[in-house]
Design a protein around this motif. Structure first.
Motif, mmCIF file in Angstrom:
data_model
loop_
_atom_site.group_PDB
_atom_site.id
_atom_site.type_symbol
_atom_site.label_atom_id
_atom_site.label_comp_id
_atom_site.label_asym_id
_atom_site.label_seq_id
_atom_site.Cartn_x
_atom_site.Cartn_y
_atom_site.Cartn_z
ATOM 1 N N THR A 49 45.626 15.281 56.741
ATOM 2 C CA THR A 49 46.378 16.223 55.909
ATOM 3 C C THR A 49 45.393 17.072 55.119
ATOM 4 O O THR A 49 44.483 16.548 54.472
ATOM 5 C CB THR A 49 47.323 15.485 54.934
ATOM 6 O OG1 THR A 49 48.249 14.717 55.689
ATOM 7 C CG2 THR A 49 48.080 16.467 54.065
ATOM 8 N N VAL A 50 45.592 18.386 55.188
ATOM 9 C CA VAL A 50 44.808 19.337 54.405
ATOM 10 C C VAL A 50 45.779 20.037 53.460
ATOM 11 O O VAL A 50 46.829 20.520 53.885
ATOM 12 C CB VAL A 50 44.118 20.384 55.311
ATOM 13 C CG1 VAL A 50 43.397 21.426 54.482
ATOM 14 C CG2 VAL A 50 43.169 19.709 56.276
ATOM 15 N N SER A 51 45.427 20.078 52.175
ATOM 16 C CA SER A 51 46.276 20.775 51.210
ATOM 17 C C SER A 51 45.410 21.654 50.322
ATOM 18 O O SER A 51 44.206 21.408 50.163
ATOM 19 C CB SER A 51 47.075 19.778 50.366
ATOM 20 O OG SER A 51 46.203 18.952 49.630
ATOM 21 N N ALA A 52 46.027 22.681 49.755
ATOM 22 C CA ALA A 52 45.305 23.592 48.873
ATOM 23 C C ALA A 52 46.263 24.161 47.830
ATOM 24 O O ALA A 52 47.453 24.349 48.109
ATOM 25 C CB ALA A 52 44.691 24.732 49.684
ATOM 26 N N THR A 53 45.733 24.416 46.645
ATOM 27 C CA THR A 53 46.494 25.078 45.582
ATOM 28 C C THR A 53 45.594 26.107 44.907
ATOM 29 O O THR A 53 44.367 25.954 44.865
ATOM 30 C CB THR A 53 46.983 24.082 44.513
ATOM 31 O OG1 THR A 53 45.849 23.430 43.925
ATOM 32 C CG2 THR A 53 47.917 23.043 45.101
ATOM 33 N N ARG A 54 46.223 27.153 44.397
ATOM 34 C CA ARG A 54 45.481 28.163 43.641
ATOM 35 C C ARG A 54 46.451 28.899 42.736
ATOM 36 O O ARG A 54 47.521 29.318 43.174
ATOM 37 C CB ARG A 54 44.793 29.155 44.574
ATOM 38 C CG ARG A 54 43.876 30.109 43.815
ATOM 39 C CD ARG A 54 43.083 30.960 44.764
ATOM 40 N NE ARG A 54 42.112 31.739 44.027
ATOM 41 C CZ ARG A 54 41.572 32.852 44.472
ATOM 42 N NH1 ARG A 54 41.914 33.310 45.661
ATOM 43 N NH2 ARG A 54 40.699 33.508 43.756
ATOM 44 N N ASN A 55 46.071 29.045 41.478
ATOM 45 C CA ASN A 55 46.862 29.790 40.514
ATOM 46 C C ASN A 55 46.054 30.991 40.040
ATOM 47 O O ASN A 55 44.868 30.857 39.736
ATOM 48 C CB ASN A 55 47.244 28.907 39.315
ATOM 49 C CG ASN A 55 48.079 27.725 39.746
ATOM 50 O OD1 ASN A 55 48.940 27.856 40.588
ATOM 51 N ND2 ASN A 55 47.815 26.572 39.175
ATOM 52 N N ILE A 56 46.718 32.145 40.001
ATOM 53 C CA ILE A 56 46.057 33.383 39.610
ATOM 54 C C ILE A 56 46.904 34.056 38.531
ATOM 55 O O ILE A 56 48.125 34.159 38.679
ATOM 56 C CB ILE A 56 45.927 34.339 40.821
ATOM 57 C CG1 ILE A 56 45.066 33.693 41.902
ATOM 58 C CG2 ILE A 56 45.388 35.688 40.402
ATOM 59 C CD1 ILE A 56 45.061 34.450 43.216
ATOM 60 N N LEU A 57 46.246 34.515 37.468
ATOM 61 C CA LEU A 57 46.934 35.270 36.422
ATOM 62 C C LEU A 57 46.010 36.377 35.944
ATOM 63 O O LEU A 57 44.903 36.113 35.459
ATOM 64 C CB LEU A 57 47.329 34.377 35.251
ATOM 65 C CG LEU A 57 47.964 35.083 34.051
ATOM 66 C CD1 LEU A 57 49.263 35.775 34.451
ATOM 67 C CD2 LEU A 57 48.181 34.108 32.912
ATOM 68 N N ILE A 58 46.450 37.616 36.110
ATOM 69 C CA ILE A 58 45.696 38.780 35.649
ATOM 70 C C ILE A 58 46.658 39.671 34.873
ATOM 71 O O ILE A 58 47.737 39.997 35.370
ATOM 72 C CB ILE A 58 45.078 39.571 36.825
ATOM 73 C CG1 ILE A 58 44.225 38.649 37.698
ATOM 74 C CG2 ILE A 58 44.245 40.734 36.295
ATOM 75 C CD1 ILE A 58 43.800 39.271 38.999
ATOM 76 N N GLU A 59 46.274 40.060 33.671
ATOM 77 C CA GLU A 59 47.069 40.963 32.849
ATOM 78 C C GLU A 59 46.202 42.135 32.419
ATOM 79 O O GLU A 59 44.992 41.979 32.223
ATOM 80 C CB GLU A 59 47.613 40.255 31.607
ATOM 81 C CG GLU A 59 48.582 39.142 31.914
ATOM 82 C CD GLU A 59 49.200 38.536 30.667
ATOM 83 O OE1 GLU A 59 49.316 39.240 29.644
ATOM 84 O OE2 GLU A 59 49.563 37.352 30.720
ATOM 85 N N ALA A 60 46.819 43.294 32.280
ATOM 86 C CA ALA A 60 46.082 44.481 31.851
ATOM 87 C C ALA A 60 46.996 45.410 31.060
ATOM 88 O O ALA A 60 48.217 45.389 31.223
ATOM 89 C CB ALA A 60 45.510 45.221 33.058
#
Length: 128
Positions: free
Chosen positions: A80-91
């Motif tokens: 099993t391969v799993s991945a997570t990523r959270n991105i937050l950009i404000e301008a």
């Protein structure tokens, strides 16, 4: 690209690329994926430049990945391969006409893939 308008509107040329990186420790770029993008540009009627600033940039360079596996007593293999990523950009973007706009771009990504190699690897089962 909207949150990056304050950077892109600096009058200098910029290069933008889209890559698919692997879940390997070295994050090798996967050459077998083809990606494309579409960009819509809206211009302001004012002759004054667009300005602004990036107010929040919470982005890790790569996804957090995890690989687990097991071999059963009969030789069956499960991976099993799993991945997570959270991105937050404000301008904050200020058009040449003076209109201020607060923009937010966020993603919360999750991926998991399980593969089974059964009957002495003669059978491969892929589950998502």
């Amino acid at each position: 690209l909207t949150p990056f308008v304050p950077v892109l509107a600096d009058g200098n040329p910029h290069n933008i690329s889209i890559d698919v990186v692997s879940a390997e420790d070295d994050h090798t770029i996967n050459q077998k994926w083809f990606v494309s993008g579409n960009l819509q540009v809206v211009t302001d009627p004012s002759s004054k430049p667009t300005t602004g600033k990036i107010t929040k940039y919470d982005v890790s360079p790569f996804a957090v990945t995890n690989t687990t596996g097991s071999v059963g007593s009969n030789g069956d293999v499960n991976v099993t391969v799993s991945a997570t990523r959270n991105i937050l950009i404000e301008a904050e973007i200020v058009s040449g006409s003076g209109k201020a706009t607060h923009v937010v771009w966020s993603q919360n990504l999750m991926y998991s893939n399980t593969q089974q190699f059964l009957d002495n690897t003669a059978i491969q089962v892929r589950m998502r």
